[in-house]
Motif scaffolding. Structure first.
Motif, PDB file in Angstrom:
ATOM      1  N   SER A  32       0.847  -1.274  -0.041  1.00  0.00           N
ATOM      2  CA  SER A  32       0.015  -0.009   0.053  1.00  0.00           C
ATOM      3  C   SER A  32       0.924   1.101  -0.084  1.00  0.00           C
ATOM      4  O   SER A  32       0.536   2.289  -0.508  1.00  0.00           O
ATOM      5  N   ARG A  33       2.010   1.338   0.767  1.00  0.00           N
ATOM      6  CA  ARG A  33       2.743   2.468   0.996  1.00  0.00           C
ATOM      7  C   ARG A  33       3.560   2.563  -0.388  1.00  0.00           C
ATOM      8  O   ARG A  33       3.831   3.618  -0.626  1.00  0.00           O
ATOM      9  N   GLY A  34       3.760   1.568  -1.010  1.00  0.00           N
ATOM     10  CA  GLY A  34       4.800   1.760  -2.237  1.00  0.00           C
ATOM     11  C   GLY A  34       3.702   2.088  -3.489  1.00  0.00           C
ATOM     12  O   GLY A  34       4.274   2.972  -4.105  1.00  0.00           O
ATOM     13  N   ALA A  35       2.288   2.065  -3.191  1.00  0.00           N
ATOM     14  CA  ALA A  35       1.539   2.512  -4.182  1.00  0.00           C
ATOM     15  C   ALA A  35       1.134   4.031  -3.784  1.00  0.00           C
ATOM     16  O   ALA A  35       0.338   4.584  -4.729  1.00  0.00           O
ATOM     17  N   GLY A  36       1.721   4.283  -2.858  1.00  0.00           N
ATOM     18  CA  GLY A  36       1.197   5.879  -2.438  1.00  0.00           C
ATOM     19  C   GLY A  36      -0.165   5.988  -1.651  1.00  0.00           C
ATOM     20  O   GLY A  36      -0.541   7.211  -1.639  1.00  0.00           O
ATOM     21  N   ILE A  37      -0.539   4.940  -1.086  1.00  0.00           N
ATOM     22  CA  ILE A  37      -1.979   4.874  -0.508  1.00  0.00           C
ATOM     23  C   ILE A  37      -1.742   5.605   0.943  1.00  0.00           C
ATOM     24  O   ILE A  37      -0.805   5.261   1.625  1.00  0.00           O
ATOM     25  N   VAL A  38      -2.773   6.506   1.100  1.00  0.00           N
ATOM     26  CA  VAL A  38      -2.456   7.115   2.227  1.00  0.00           C
ATOM     27  C   VAL A  38      -2.855   6.372   3.605  1.00  0.00           C
ATOM     28  O   VAL A  38      -4.104   5.694   3.861  1.00  0.00           O
ATOM     29  N   LEU A  39      -2.186   6.069   4.786  1.00  0.00           N
ATOM     30  CA  LEU A  39      -2.299   5.348   5.945  1.00  0.00           C
ATOM     31  C   LEU A  39      -2.645   6.282   6.979  1.00  0.00           C
ATOM     32  O   LEU A  39      -2.394   7.261   7.164  1.00  0.00           O
ATOM     33  N   ASN A  40      -3.519   5.342   7.828  1.00  0.00           N
ATOM     34  CA  ASN A  40      -3.969   6.050   9.088  1.00  0.00           C
ATOM     35  C   ASN A  40      -3.120   5.764  10.209  1.00  0.00           C
ATOM     36  O   ASN A  40      -2.954   4.657  10.416  1.00  0.00           O
ATOM     37  N   PRO A  41      -2.365   6.774  10.833  1.00  0.00           N
ATOM     38  CA  PRO A  41      -1.316   6.405  11.643  1.00  0.00           C
ATOM     39  C   PRO A  41      -1.986   5.683  13.101  1.00  0.00           C
ATOM     40  O   PRO A  41      -1.191   4.945  14.051  1.00  0.00           O
ATOM     41  N   LEU A  42      -3.383   5.868  13.096  1.00  0.00           N
ATOM     42  CA  LEU A  42      -4.137   5.077  14.452  1.00  0.00           C
ATOM     43  C   LEU A  42      -4.163   3.959  14.349  1.00  0.00           C
ATOM     44  O   LEU A  42      -4.422   3.113  15.305  1.00  0.00           O
ATOM     45  N   THR A  43      -4.365   3.295  13.053  1.00  0.00           N
ATOM     46  CA  THR A  43      -4.547   1.948  12.919  1.00  0.00           C
ATOM     47  C   THR A  43      -3.521   1.191  12.144  1.00  0.00           C
ATOM     48  O   THR A  43      -3.293  -0.205  12.241  1.00  0.00           O
ATOM     49  N   GLY A  44      -2.495   1.849  11.385  1.00  0.00           N
ATOM     50  CA  GLY A  44      -1.468   1.403  10.712  1.00  0.00           C
ATOM     51  C   GLY A  44      -2.264   1.035   9.322  1.00  0.00           C
ATOM     52  O   GLY A  44      -1.500   0.278   8.347  1.00  0.00           O
ATOM     53  N   GLY A  45      -3.305   1.006   9.107  1.00  0.00           N
ATOM     54  CA  GLY A  45      -3.927   0.647   7.819  1.00  0.00           C
ATOM     55  C   GLY A  45      -4.418   1.558   7.101  1.00  0.00           C
ATOM     56  O   GLY A  45      -4.294   2.752   7.361  1.00  0.00           O
ATOM     57  N   PRO A  46      -4.943   1.634   5.885  1.00  0.00           N
ATOM     58  CA  PRO A  46      -5.176   2.645   4.959  1.00  0.00           C
ATOM     59  C   PRO A  46      -6.428   3.317   5.514  1.00  0.00           C
ATOM     60  O   PRO A  46      -7.302   2.726   5.993  1.00  0.00           O
ATOM     61  N   LEU A  47      -6.591   4.612   5.189  1.00  0.00           N
ATOM     62  CA  LEU A  47      -7.702   5.303   5.427  1.00  0.00           C
ATOM     63  C   LEU A  47      -8.770   4.894   4.390  1.00  0.00           C
ATOM     64  O   LEU A  47      -8.364   5.042   3.184  1.00  0.00           O
ATOM     65  N   VAL A  48     -10.177   4.545   4.792  1.00  0.00           N
ATOM     66  CA  VAL A  48     -10.978   4.415   3.746  1.00  0.00           C
ATOM     67  C   VAL A  48     -12.140   5.143   3.972  1.00  0.00           C
ATOM     68  O   VAL A  48     -12.328   5.426   4.951  1.00  0.00           O
ATOM     69  N   ASP A  49     -12.983   4.894   2.848  1.00  0.00           N
ATOM     70  CA  ASP A  49     -14.339   5.696   2.921  1.00  0.00           C
ATOM     71  C   ASP A  49     -15.366   4.629   3.235  1.00  0.00           C
ATOM     72  O   ASP A  49     -14.911   3.265   3.329  1.00  0.00           O
ATOM     73  N   GLU A  50     -16.585   4.822   3.235  1.00  0.00           N
ATOM     74  CA  GLU A  50     -17.802   3.758   3.589  1.00  0.00           C
ATOM     75  C   GLU A  50     -17.613   2.689   2.629  1.00  0.00           C
ATOM     76  O   GLU A  50     -18.280   1.631   3.055  1.00  0.00           O
ATOM     77  N   ASN A  51     -17.163   2.897   1.273  1.00  0.00           N
ATOM     78  CA  ASN A  51     -16.859   1.844   0.321  1.00  0.00           C
ATOM     79  C   ASN A  51     -15.814   0.945   0.577  1.00  0.00           C
ATOM     80  O   ASN A  51     -15.565   0.106  -0.087  1.00  0.00           O
ATOM     81  N   MET A  52     -15.056   0.915   1.703  1.00  0.00           N
ATOM     82  CA  MET A  52     -13.931   0.397   1.664  1.00  0.00           C
ATOM     83  C   MET A  52     -12.670   0.871   0.817  1.00  0.00           C
ATOM     84  O   MET A  52     -11.654   0.275   0.465  1.00  0.00           O
ATOM     85  N   GLN A  53     -13.109   1.924   0.048  1.00  0.00           N
ATOM     86  CA  GLN A  53     -12.038   2.356  -0.916  1.00  0.00           C
ATOM     87  C   GLN A  53     -10.860   3.347  -0.095  1.00  0.00           C
ATOM     88  O   GLN A  53     -11.167   4.080   0.426  1.00  0.00           O
ATOM     89  N   THR A  54      -9.808   2.868  -0.544  1.00  0.00           N
ATOM     90  CA  THR A  54      -8.591   3.726  -0.234  1.00  0.00           C
ATOM     91  C   THR A  54      -8.412   5.187  -1.021  1.00  0.00           C
ATOM     92  O   THR A  54      -9.463   5.370  -1.613  1.00  0.00           O
TER      93      THR A  54
END
Ligand SMILES: Cc1cc2nc3c(=O)[nH]c(=O)nc-3n(C[C@H](O)[C@H](O)[C@H](O)COP(=O)(O)OP(=O)(O)OC[C@H]3O[C@@H](n4cnc5c(N)ncnc54)[C@H](O)[C@@H]3O)c2cc1C
Length: 413
Positions: free
Chosen positions: A264-286
């Motif tokens: 995810s990091r390599g693809a430039g996806i924005v991560l949430n520092p609170l979870t360590g996972g990507p930030l997502v919207d209600e569609n689970m889209q990063t």
């Protein structure tokens, strides 16, 4: 290398990847490929031979392999294609997926991607435990793999640092295999595992839980010979004079999980520092269009059932993306307020009826979750909360008209 077009690539064949692929197929996407680096599908569940999986989804307490097999069978029946022994090496922002498989390197151009890579354990290096470097120090999941899948016993006299669920499950597992488990040492004033696991894995086996303690040293040359523990103060510093040495040959570390987001990091996806996972919207889209996330790569789950529910949503929305279905704009930011560690998803639409997953900071009784825009929009009473237990709430009929920031906090009833 030739590039092959695939409508949906699912990275990871654990419970999240399997449920996402099945949901996408149900929505009419035929061309799906699951890529799994292990030898078989099922993810971490393969080594979790204790029961307790599936209570929410199936109303039954299954073992990990049983739960996984139900989804593997569905994958086999559905004809969804999968590759095992195959690892995704790179994901690019235009959804090109580079796979190393027994057949060689493969370049895929995906219509949509579901990230379902799970998480890995924090190690001694992550928490800087002082002392020498003998054999006999394992992460709890590694020890679980040795015992349950490879039939190797990891030690006879064991101490466990960290009271997360894997540490608790391993305390019981080792006791059942005849080891002497000296105790579980936890720096927090409460267990970071599920209360049912504290009861069933420690209390039932007379294994002590040392709350507010940490490991201050490890002795041994070839093999661990003893581990020192001490009480900690409010800043987690060892309290002088409380130190004691416990003779043992093995130390297990159960000190947290890290979502596997290198791709995810390599693809430039924005991560949430609170979870360590990507930030997502209600569609689970990063933050990257057409790339969705679910399961432990998004947030560390305690129950696999919620992994399945979340992944079904991600898979179904990935299918809609492939088919060009439009969605309402997700312009409401969802933020954790006081008492709440994090909330997923992070953006929702004004018409949302989204499911929110959240964790609180501290255990408590007689609390309520409060939704706030500029004013209070809704409240949900909770008799008991615990950081170890993920809370799943449906927003229901809360009116979000005009709201740009939705704060979710935990307050006294
Ligand atoms: C010890 C332990 C005890 C548990 N006990 C319970 C319990 O009693 N009840 C319960 O409900 N839940 C329990 N859980 C939680 C549950 O097992 C997890 O929440 C669930 O397995 C997470 O699913 P996942 O698909 O997100 O991740 P995983 O199961 O970890 O699957 C991720 C998969 O992605 C693959 N992968 C990663 N990177 C790549 C890549 N680059 N290319 C290809 N493949 C890749 C991995 O090999 C893995 O197979 C437990 C978990 C553990 C570890």
């Amino acid at each position: 290398m030739k590039t092959r077009r695939v409508d949906l690539v699912v990275i990871g064949g654990g419970p999240a990847g399997l449920a996402a692929a099945l949901a996408a197929k149900e929505k009419g996407v035929e061309d799906i490929l699951i890529v799994e680096r292990n030898h078989r599908l099922g993810g971490i569940l393969d080594q979790c031979i204790h029961e307790g999986f599936g209570i929410e989804v199936f109303g039954e307490a299954l073992t990990g392999p049983e739960y996984a097999q139900r989804y593997i069978n569905k994958i086999l029946d559905s004809g969804i294609k999968y590759l095992t022994d195959s690892m995704v090496l790179n994901l690019s922002p235009d959804r090109r997926v580079l796979v190393a498989s027994p057949a060689g390197l493969m370049n895929l151009k995906a219509g949509a991607v579901v990230l379902a890579m799970g998480c890995r354990e924090r190690t001694r290096g992550n928490i800087a435990v002082p002392g020498s470097r003998p054999a006999g120090i394992y992460t709890a999941g590694c020890a679980q793999n040795f015992i349950n899948l490879q039939n190797y016993m990891v030690g006879k006299d064991v101490l466990i640092l960290g009271s997360g669920d894997i540490g608790l499950i391993m305390a019981r597992r080792l006791a059942l295999e005849g080891a002497r488990v000296h105790g579980v040492v936890e720096v927090l004033p409460y267990s970071s595992g599920l209360p049912r696991n504290v009861r069933q894995c420690l209390v039932d086996y007379d294994i002590p839980l040392y709350l507010g303690h940490t490991v201050t040293g490890i002795k041994g040359l070839g093999r661990v010979e003893s581990v020192s523990i001490a009480e900690v103060d409010d800043g987690w510093n060892p309290v002088k004079g409380t130190e004691r040495e416990i003779g043992c040959d093995t130390l297990l570390l159960s000190v947290g999980l890290i979502p596997e987001n290198e791709l995810s990091r390599g693809a430039g996806i924005v991560l949430n520092p609170l979870t360590g996972g990507p930030l997502v919207d209600e569609n689970m889209q990063t933050s990257l269009a057409g790339v969705f996330a679910c399961g432990n790569v998004l947030q560390v789950h305690d129950l696999v059932d919620w992994v399945t529910v979340e992944a079904e949503n991600a898979g179904s929305k990935a299918a809609e993306y492939v088919k060009g279905v439009g969605w309402s704009e997700c312009c409401v930011r969802v933020k954790p307020g006081s008492g709440v560690r994090y909330v997923v998803p992070n953006r929702i639409s004004h018409q949302s009826n989204a499911e929110l997953f959240l964790r609180v900071n501290c255990p408590g009784r007689n609390k309520k979750i409060v939704y706030r825009g500029k004013k209070v929009l809704g409240e949900v009473p909770l008799a008991r909360v615990n950081p170890a237990e993920m809370i799943k709430l449906s927003l229901g009929d809360i009116n979000l008209d005009g709201v740009m920031d939705l704060e979710v906090s935990l307050e006294d009833e």
